[in-house]
Design an enzyme around this catalytic site. Structure first.
Site, mmCIF file in Angstrom:
data_model
loop_
_atom_site.group_PDB
_atom_site.id
_atom_site.type_symbol
_atom_site.label_atom_id
_atom_site.label_comp_id
_atom_site.label_asym_id
_atom_site.label_seq_id
_atom_site.Cartn_x
_atom_site.Cartn_y
_atom_site.Cartn_z
ATOM 1 N N SER A 69 12.997 -12.278 1.739
ATOM 2 C CA SER A 69 12.232 -13.498 1.440
ATOM 3 C C SER A 69 13.023 -14.454 0.542
ATOM 4 O O SER A 69 13.297 -15.596 0.911
ATOM 5 C CB SER A 69 10.908 -13.123 0.774
ATOM 6 N N THR B 264 16.668 -9.033 -0.784
ATOM 7 C CA THR B 264 17.612 -10.039 -1.296
ATOM 8 C C THR B 264 18.487 -9.464 -2.402
ATOM 9 O O THR B 264 17.967 -8.848 -3.343
ATOM 10 C CB THR B 264 16.833 -11.258 -1.847
ATOM 11 N N ASN C 157 12.743 -6.174 4.436
ATOM 12 C CA ASN C 157 12.143 -7.487 4.154
ATOM 13 C C ASN C 157 13.097 -8.396 3.379
ATOM 14 O O ASN C 157 13.656 -7.988 2.359
ATOM 15 C CB ASN C 157 10.898 -7.313 3.295
ATOM 16 N N HIS D 290 11.342 -3.072 0.821
ATOM 17 C CA HIS D 290 11.053 -4.402 0.273
ATOM 18 C C HIS D 290 12.201 -4.827 -0.641
ATOM 19 O O HIS D 290 13.048 -4.023 -1.024
ATOM 20 C CB HIS D 290 9.730 -4.371 -0.498
ATOM 21 N N GLY E 82 12.640 -10.668 -5.461
ATOM 22 C CA GLY E 82 13.286 -11.727 -6.240
ATOM 23 C C GLY E 82 14.759 -11.455 -6.471
ATOM 24 O O GLY E 82 15.355 -10.597 -5.824
ATOM 25 N N ASP F 280 2.428 -10.449 5.111
ATOM 26 C CA ASP F 280 3.061 -9.696 4.024
ATOM 27 C C ASP F 280 2.052 -9.501 2.881
ATOM 28 O O ASP F 280 1.016 -10.201 2.843
ATOM 29 C CB ASP F 280 4.297 -10.486 3.564
ATOM 30 N N ASP G 255 -1.902 -4.480 0.773
ATOM 31 C CA ASP G 255 -1.308 -4.152 -0.526
ATOM 32 C C ASP G 255 -2.408 -3.674 -1.462
ATOM 33 O O ASP G 255 -3.133 -4.470 -2.060
ATOM 34 C CB ASP G 255 -0.602 -5.395 -1.088
HETATM 35 P P1 13P Z 1 12.997 -10.416 -1.562
HETATM 36 O O1 13P Z 1 12.207 -11.626 -1.979
HETATM 37 O O2 13P Z 1 13.653 -9.728 -2.691
HETATM 38 O O3 13P Z 1 13.906 -10.717 -0.432
HETATM 39 O O4 13P Z 1 11.918 -9.359 -1.015
HETATM 40 C C1 13P Z 1 11.213 -9.677 0.145
HETATM 41 C C2 13P Z 1 10.067 -8.784 0.364
HETATM 42 O O5 13P Z 1 10.114 -7.593 0.101
HETATM 43 C C3 13P Z 1 8.867 -9.384 0.944
HETATM 44 O O6 13P Z 1 7.803 -8.508 0.996
#
Ligand code: 13P
Length: 266
Positions: free
Chosen positions: A212, A191, A210, A188, A161, A63, A85
């Site tokens: 995270s 969450t 994605n 991206h 985040g 990532d 990136d």
């Molecule tokens: P979140 O942390 O908001 O789930 O985003 C994850 C992400 O885009 C990782 O590249």
């Protein structure tokens, strides 16, 4: 397709187990921070062992990586794909360096996701809370064609985040990209979005989503609950902790496969 940022072997094995339970393909990804803290060699070996008896396809992706030396390491280790990136570079430099990364990765059969306009929020120490580079969809697609990258990660109104207000989401921009290019679009900052918001993006043509922060929160909250129980019972058994965390992460991932419609599709 769901892409989860794992943080260790517990979360890695939980995502592989979830994908097999839901019969869904999955992308396992690691931040540069995780790749550096575990080490590319050990992380690659952990991944190979975890997927050795998987019945579903599982890819290993790096990532957000602005550091080309780390990309060279994972290309040499045979990962499936990388996110170069270049959102901290000016457009001309981003295109030139993305082309060089794509040439290297493609020579090893490895795919390249590209980010040239920055997605807001800091992900494991990479990124910024302010928009530094923003382009038109046409400019981003032209840059993707000029550099020969495979997947486009554009700004779609999401952020990495936890959201503190409701974001102004841009599924119509994903649709604009789909009309301009065949290259898959990556969302991206998954969450905190609702099922309806995910579905709007999927209908608009997003291919990879994605996650995270949700995994980290699930992991840590489960660890906290487990440790509180240890304190009450005075039984301090690490494998119980690992099993509880793994179970919570697995259940979380199955939920996302169902929302994204990839369950039963492997
Ligand atoms: P979140 O942390 O908001 O789930 O985003 C994850 C992400 O885009 C990782 O590249």
């Amino acid at each position: 397709m769901a892409a989860f940022n794992v943080v260790d072997d517990v979360s890695l094995r939980a995502i592989v187990a979830a994908a097999n339970r839901a019969s869904s393909p999955v992308i396992i990804q690691a931040s540069v921070k995780t790749a550096k803290s575990i080490g590319v060699g050990l992380l690659t070996a952990m991944f190979d062992a975890a997927v050795s008896d998987s019945r579903v396809p599982v890819a290993l992706h790096l990532d957000h990586c602005p550091d080309r030396r780390v990309i060279e390491d994972v290309v040499a280790a045979g990962w499936s794909s990388v996110l170069f990136d270049a959102s901290n570079r000016d457009l001309e430099t981003a295109i030139r360096e993305s082309r060089e990364v794509a040439e290297l990765a493609h020579a090893h059969g490895i795919g390249v996701e590209s980010e040239i306009e920055n997605i807001v929020g800091v992900e494991d120490g990479v990124g910024s809370d302010v928009i530094a580079h923003a382009y038109s969809a046409q400019q981003v697609v032209e840059a993707a064609q000029a550099s020969g990258i495979d997947l486009i990660a554009p700004q779609l109104g999401t952020a990495h985040g936890v959201y503190h207000g409701r974001p102004k989401l841009l599924p119509e921009r994903a649709r604009e990209f789909r009309a301009l290019s065949d290259k898959p679009i990556v969302l991206h900052g998954g969450t905190g979005l609702t099922t309806q918001e995910f579905q709007a993006f999927i209908e608009a043509g997003v291919s990879k989503i994605n996650i995270s922060t949700e995994l980290k929160m699930t992991y840590m909250k489960s660890a906290l609950a487990s440790l509180r129980r240890c304190e009450q019972t005075q039984e301090w058994d690490p494998p119980t902790l690992f099993n509880e965390i793994g179970g919570a992460v697995e259940t979380m991932a199955v939920g996302f496969f169902e929302i994204f419609g990839s369950a039963g599709r492997a």
